[in-house]
Design a protein around this motif. Structure first.
Motif, mmCIF file in Angstrom:
data_model
loop_
_atom_site.group_PDB
_atom_site.id
_atom_site.type_symbol
_atom_site.label_atom_id
_atom_site.label_comp_id
_atom_site.label_asym_id
_atom_site.label_seq_id
_atom_site.Cartn_x
_atom_site.Cartn_y
_atom_site.Cartn_z
ATOM 1 N N ASN A 553 37.328 -2.524 61.605
ATOM 2 C CA ASN A 553 36.491 -3.508 62.299
ATOM 3 C C ASN A 553 37.312 -4.709 62.772
ATOM 4 O O ASN A 553 37.138 -5.194 63.902
ATOM 5 C CB ASN A 553 35.375 -3.990 61.380
ATOM 6 C CG ASN A 553 34.414 -2.860 61.015
ATOM 7 O OD1 ASN A 553 34.225 -1.934 61.787
ATOM 8 N ND2 ASN A 553 33.837 -2.936 59.820
ATOM 9 N N GLU A 554 38.202 -5.206 61.904
ATOM 10 C CA GLU A 554 39.023 -6.328 62.304
ATOM 11 C C GLU A 554 39.966 -5.941 63.448
ATOM 12 O O GLU A 554 40.250 -6.741 64.359
ATOM 13 C CB GLU A 554 39.827 -6.849 61.121
ATOM 14 C CG GLU A 554 38.991 -7.594 60.073
ATOM 15 C CD GLU A 554 38.200 -6.661 59.187
ATOM 16 O OE1 GLU A 554 38.279 -5.434 59.399
ATOM 17 O OE2 GLU A 554 37.485 -7.176 58.274
ATOM 18 N N THR A 555 40.453 -4.696 63.417
ATOM 19 C CA THR A 555 41.352 -4.239 64.491
ATOM 20 C C THR A 555 40.636 -4.209 65.823
ATOM 21 O O THR A 555 41.172 -4.660 66.853
ATOM 22 C CB THR A 555 41.892 -2.841 64.149
ATOM 23 O OG1 THR A 555 42.525 -2.883 62.870
ATOM 24 C CG2 THR A 555 42.907 -2.384 65.192
ATOM 25 N N VAL A 556 39.416 -3.687 65.817
ATOM 26 C CA VAL A 556 38.642 -3.646 67.071
ATOM 27 C C VAL A 556 38.373 -5.052 67.562
ATOM 28 O O VAL A 556 38.431 -5.340 68.767
ATOM 29 C CB VAL A 556 37.324 -2.884 66.838
ATOM 30 C CG1 VAL A 556 36.425 -2.979 68.068
ATOM 31 C CG2 VAL A 556 37.601 -1.416 66.523
ATOM 32 N N SER A 557 38.063 -5.979 66.615
ATOM 33 C CA SER A 557 37.811 -7.366 67.021
ATOM 34 C C SER A 557 39.042 -7.994 67.654
ATOM 35 O O SER A 557 38.959 -8.698 68.672
ATOM 36 C CB SER A 557 37.366 -8.183 65.802
ATOM 37 O OG SER A 557 37.197 -9.534 66.151
ATOM 38 N N VAL A 558 40.250 -7.721 67.075
ATOM 39 C CA VAL A 558 41.492 -8.282 67.626
ATOM 40 C C VAL A 558 41.776 -7.709 69.011
ATOM 41 O O VAL A 558 42.164 -8.428 69.947
ATOM 42 C CB VAL A 558 42.656 -8.016 66.653
ATOM 43 C CG1 VAL A 558 43.988 -8.397 67.290
ATOM 44 C CG2 VAL A 558 42.444 -8.802 65.363
ATOM 45 N N ILE A 559 41.562 -6.403 69.146
ATOM 46 C CA ILE A 559 41.816 -5.774 70.458
ATOM 47 C C ILE A 559 40.869 -6.330 71.511
ATOM 48 O O ILE A 559 41.263 -6.603 72.649
ATOM 49 C CB ILE A 559 41.691 -4.251 70.333
ATOM 50 C CG1 ILE A 559 42.814 -3.709 69.422
ATOM 51 C CG2 ILE A 559 41.750 -3.589 71.703
ATOM 52 C CD1 ILE A 559 42.699 -2.230 69.125
ATOM 53 N N ARG A 560 39.590 -6.502 71.120
ATOM 54 C CA ARG A 560 38.643 -7.075 72.081
ATOM 55 C C ARG A 560 39.038 -8.497 72.465
ATOM 56 O O ARG A 560 38.887 -8.913 73.616
ATOM 57 C CB ARG A 560 37.246 -7.067 71.475
ATOM 58 C CG ARG A 560 36.636 -5.671 71.395
ATOM 59 C CD ARG A 560 35.265 -5.744 70.742
ATOM 60 N NE ARG A 560 34.648 -4.416 70.681
ATOM 61 C CZ ARG A 560 33.470 -4.170 70.081
ATOM 62 N NH1 ARG A 560 32.804 -5.166 69.514
ATOM 63 N NH2 ARG A 560 32.989 -2.946 70.090
ATOM 64 N N GLN A 561 39.539 -9.244 71.461
ATOM 65 C CA GLN A 561 39.971 -10.604 71.769
ATOM 66 C C GLN A 561 41.151 -10.611 72.734
ATOM 67 O O GLN A 561 41.230 -11.409 73.657
ATOM 68 C CB GLN A 561 40.322 -11.331 70.469
ATOM 69 C CG GLN A 561 40.650 -12.801 70.639
ATOM 70 C CD GLN A 561 40.907 -13.490 69.320
ATOM 71 O OE1 GLN A 561 40.910 -12.829 68.289
ATOM 72 N NE2 GLN A 561 41.141 -14.787 69.372
ATOM 73 N N TRP A 562 42.111 -9.685 72.532
ATOM 74 C CA TRP A 562 43.253 -9.583 73.453
ATOM 75 C C TRP A 562 42.792 -9.243 74.853
ATOM 76 O O TRP A 562 43.244 -9.805 75.845
ATOM 77 C CB TRP A 562 44.225 -8.522 72.949
ATOM 78 C CG TRP A 562 44.971 -8.966 71.707
ATOM 79 C CD1 TRP A 562 45.016 -10.199 71.183
ATOM 80 C CD2 TRP A 562 45.748 -8.124 70.859
ATOM 81 N NE1 TRP A 562 45.774 -10.218 70.048
ATOM 82 C CE2 TRP A 562 46.252 -8.943 69.809
ATOM 83 C CE3 TRP A 562 46.103 -6.774 70.866
ATOM 84 C CZ2 TRP A 562 47.062 -8.449 68.811
ATOM 85 C CZ3 TRP A 562 46.917 -6.272 69.881
ATOM 86 C CH2 TRP A 562 47.377 -7.112 68.837
ATOM 87 N N MET A 563 41.852 -8.274 74.900
ATOM 88 C CA MET A 563 41.373 -7.852 76.221
ATOM 89 C C MET A 563 40.645 -8.990 76.925
ATOM 90 O O MET A 563 40.781 -9.176 78.143
ATOM 91 C CB MET A 563 40.434 -6.654 76.080
ATOM 92 C CG MET A 563 41.135 -5.394 75.564
ATOM 93 S SD MET A 563 39.988 -4.027 75.271
ATOM 94 C CE MET A 563 39.416 -3.750 76.938
ATOM 95 N N SER A 564 39.862 -9.775 76.157
ATOM 96 C CA SER A 564 39.162 -10.893 76.780
ATOM 97 C C SER A 564 40.140 -11.974 77.242
ATOM 98 O O SER A 564 39.945 -12.606 78.281
ATOM 99 C CB SER A 564 38.160 -11.493 75.797
ATOM 100 O OG SER A 564 38.835 -12.003 74.655
ATOM 101 N N GLN A 565 41.227 -12.190 76.468
ATOM 102 C CA GLN A 565 42.220 -13.180 76.871
ATOM 103 C C GLN A 565 42.957 -12.731 78.139
ATOM 104 O O GLN A 565 43.238 -13.531 79.041
ATOM 105 C CB GLN A 565 43.214 -13.419 75.747
ATOM 106 C CG GLN A 565 42.603 -14.148 74.531
ATOM 107 C CD GLN A 565 43.584 -14.309 73.397
ATOM 108 O OE1 GLN A 565 44.724 -13.826 73.487
ATOM 109 N NE2 GLN A 565 43.156 -14.991 72.343
ATOM 110 N N GLU A 566 43.291 -11.431 78.237
ATOM 111 C CA GLU A 566 43.989 -10.936 79.419
ATOM 112 C C GLU A 566 43.099 -11.000 80.651
ATOM 113 O O GLU A 566 43.536 -11.317 81.752
ATOM 114 C CB GLU A 566 44.473 -9.506 79.175
ATOM 115 C CG GLU A 566 45.587 -9.423 78.131
ATOM 116 C CD GLU A 566 45.987 -7.977 77.871
ATOM 117 O OE1 GLU A 566 45.360 -7.095 78.496
ATOM 118 O OE2 GLU A 566 46.920 -7.745 77.080
ATOM 119 N N SER A 567 41.792 -10.678 80.452
ATOM 120 C CA SER A 567 40.896 -10.724 81.606
ATOM 121 C C SER A 567 40.625 -12.161 82.043
ATOM 122 O O SER A 567 40.385 -12.420 83.204
ATOM 123 C CB SER A 567 39.579 -10.029 81.262
ATOM 124 O OG SER A 567 38.955 -10.691 80.159
#
Length: 567
Positions: A553-567
């Motif tokens: 769950n934490e991994t998915v949250s980190v990946i989503r955060q990275w994706m939101s920062q890149e977008s």
């Protein structure tokens, strides 16, 4: 500290807001529970106070530094249990509350010499009697407070008639209901405490202005008018209980219901009669009178007189020798005839007619035709079926009922006993105690509910908030420790000059990693940089794989955060 901040960043803003709100809510709840638990239990000090008395009492308690609480629109004052005695002594010293009734303690007040006149003494005596009666009546269960007004007229000079004493009573009832027996008890209580006061001259009203007792009618008529229906209802209830109790001992408790309807005559009859019995004669007196008379004729040598010589008169014949004699007896007897004088006064409440209806349940016996099912154990019992009672048994029950209610065929009384099957009921047919809930006081249940709510909130806080935080922080700390351990194992030690420290040869001719092909001369041959970089990358990839596996769950949250920062 860096790992803690990194963990908070990885949680995301939504989770941080929810956790912050939950934490503040728990803090506020614990503060409320702590304040509620630390507040001392309050005990009622005085109730039904006037506004002026409540104000003075509050001021005195403030000066004495005694905490208090006003309830019921300021008419009740409560203080901590430990301060009840001290508060009452302090207020009694100041004569508070003042609006209460004053009894015979009015005579305890000191007066100057010659200051007490006869008029003042009489008024104080009247006030004392009214206050004592008010206190006594207020102690009754259905009465909240009472006031008594007495009228004690004094005999005027040159007057032959005295006015009758009278009284009026004001009652503040708790439940707006009081029985006629209690009203009569109050009337007789006041009448017995006041000289020359009759119970019929005591008027009673309640706080709603309802006239409970008139102060001008005769006691007998008032009693009959008030208690006619209640006497009938009490008689019917008493007969019903007697019938049900007696029949229940025969058919079983809960298997009989009875209803008694009575017609009572409340006419007060006064009869005077005089009866004479002619056969019952008794000699009262006897009187006897006896009368005897003897008359003899005149002799020949009677003296010469004018009477004897006149013709035609007796005794004029000197030659007559005849005589006269009489005898009379008279008897008078006086007789007394039996007489009966009867003066009968019949009070009201005579039974004119009774109607009794009794319903009894039948028997429930095991079904003789029941077949034991297959697989049933040894404790199997056949089902029970309803069996009606015989007519002979019903006739015996009817005879018992007639004897219990005083059956009289001349009055037209009727008694009916029927056998019917009772309906099954799952409800308890008993009188529930409104003051207790499941056998506990309401205050005890409220305290228990507060304790359970506190325990439940604490458990939820531990399971829903603190446990995930602790688990997350522990996992983060463990991951950081493993990363540092892997880096320490994979990276060779550095010399003070910035040079790599050569690895020592292991025992039994073992070579360090990367030197299996032999020892290369020179500093460059001691460390294979490509091998080191490859191992570091492999270790990092393995560590990331472990983190993703243990914390998806934490991994998915980190990946989503990275994706939101890149977008």
């Amino acid at each position: 500290m860096d790992s803690f901040l990194e963990t908070l960043k990885n949680l995301g803003p939504a989770r941080l807001i929810i956790m912050t709100l939950t934490l503040f809510g728990l803090i506020i709840f614990f503060i409320f529970i702590t304040a509620r638990g630390s507040t001392p239990s309050m005990t009622l000090l005085y109730s039904d106070l006037a506004a002026s008395d409540a104000t003075e009492i509050a001021a005195k308690l403030d000066n004495a530094r005694i905490s208090y609480r006003l309830n019921d629109n300021g008419t009740q004052v409560s203080v901590p249990q430990k301060d009840v005695g001290r508060a009452r002594m302090l207020l009694a010293e100041e004569g508070l509350p003042r609006s209460g009734s004053m009894g015979y303690e009015i005579f305890d007040q000191k007066e100057s010499f010659g200051g007490g006149t006869s008029f003042r003494q009489n008024i104080n005596q009247l006030r004392a009697m009214e206050g004592e009666l008010s206190r006594t009546i207020s102690t009754l269960t259905p009465i909240k407070s009472a006031r008594v007004h007495l009228v004690l007229p004094q005999r005027e000079l040159f007057s032959r008639e005295n006015r009758r004493a009278s009284a009026s009573v004001f009652l503040n009832l708790r439940s707006n209901s009081i029985s006629s027996e209690q009203i009569q008890a109050i009337q007789h209580l006041v009448a017995a405490a006041v000289p020359q006061l009759k119970a019929a001259n005591v008027a009673i009203i309640d706080q709603s202005g309802n006239l409970l007792a008139r102060g001008e009618e005769s006691a007998d008529s008032a009693t009959t008018a008030r208690t006619g229906d209640e006497m009938r209802m009490n008689y019917e209830q008493r007969m019903t209980r007697a019938v049900e109790d007696m029949v229940s001992r025969v058919v079983g408790y809960g298997k009989v219901r009875a209803t008694v309807a009575a017609q009572l005559n409340f006419d007060i009859v006064s009869r005077n009669s005089e009866t004479y019995d002619p056969e019952g004669q008794v000699v009262r007196s006897t009187q006897t009178v006896t009368d005897e008379s003897v008359d003899h004729s005149a002799s020949a040598n009677a003296p010469v007189s004018v009477q004897t010589n006149l013709p035609g008169l007796p005794g004029n014949n000197s030659n007559s020798t005849s005589g006269n004699s009489s005898n009379r007896t008279e008897e008078v007897t006086n007789f007394e005839i039996s007489k009966t004088t009867e003066n009968v006064v019949r009070a009201g409440g005579q039974v004119e007619r009774l109607s009794v209806a009794v319903v009894v349940d039948g028997r429930y016996e095991p079904d003789p035709n029941a077949v034991k099912p297959q697989g049933a154990g040894d404790n199997w019992t056949p089902p029970r079926i309803y069996v009606p009672r015989s007519q002979e048994e019903l006739d015996k029950i009817a005879t018992l009922v007639k004897s219990a209610v005083g059956y009289d065929d001349m009055r037209g009384d009727t008694v009916e006993v029927l056998n019917m099957q009772f309906a099954e009921s799952d409800f308890f047919d008993g009188a529930a105690d409104t003051h207790l809930i499941m056998g506990f006081e309401r205050a005890e249940l409220i305290g228990l509910a507060e304790t359970l709510a506190l325990a439940l909130v604490a458990v939820l806080a531990i399971l829903a908030v603190f446990r995930p935080l602790i688990t997350h922080f522990a996992a983060a700390a463990k991951s950081a420790a493993q990363d540092s351990a892997h880096h320490a194992d994979d990276m060779p030690a550095m010399l003070p000059g910035g040079q790599m420290q050569p690895q020592l040869a292991g025992p039994a001719g073992m070579l360090p990693p990367g030197m299996e092909g032999g020892v290369q001369p020179g500093l460059d041959s001691m460390v294979d940089m490509n091998a080191v970089e490859g191992k570091v990358k492999a270790s990092s990839v393995q560590k990331i794989s472990e983190l993703v596996t243990s914390h998806p769950n934490e991994t998915v949250s980190v990946i989503r955060q990275w994706m939101s920062q890149e977008s």
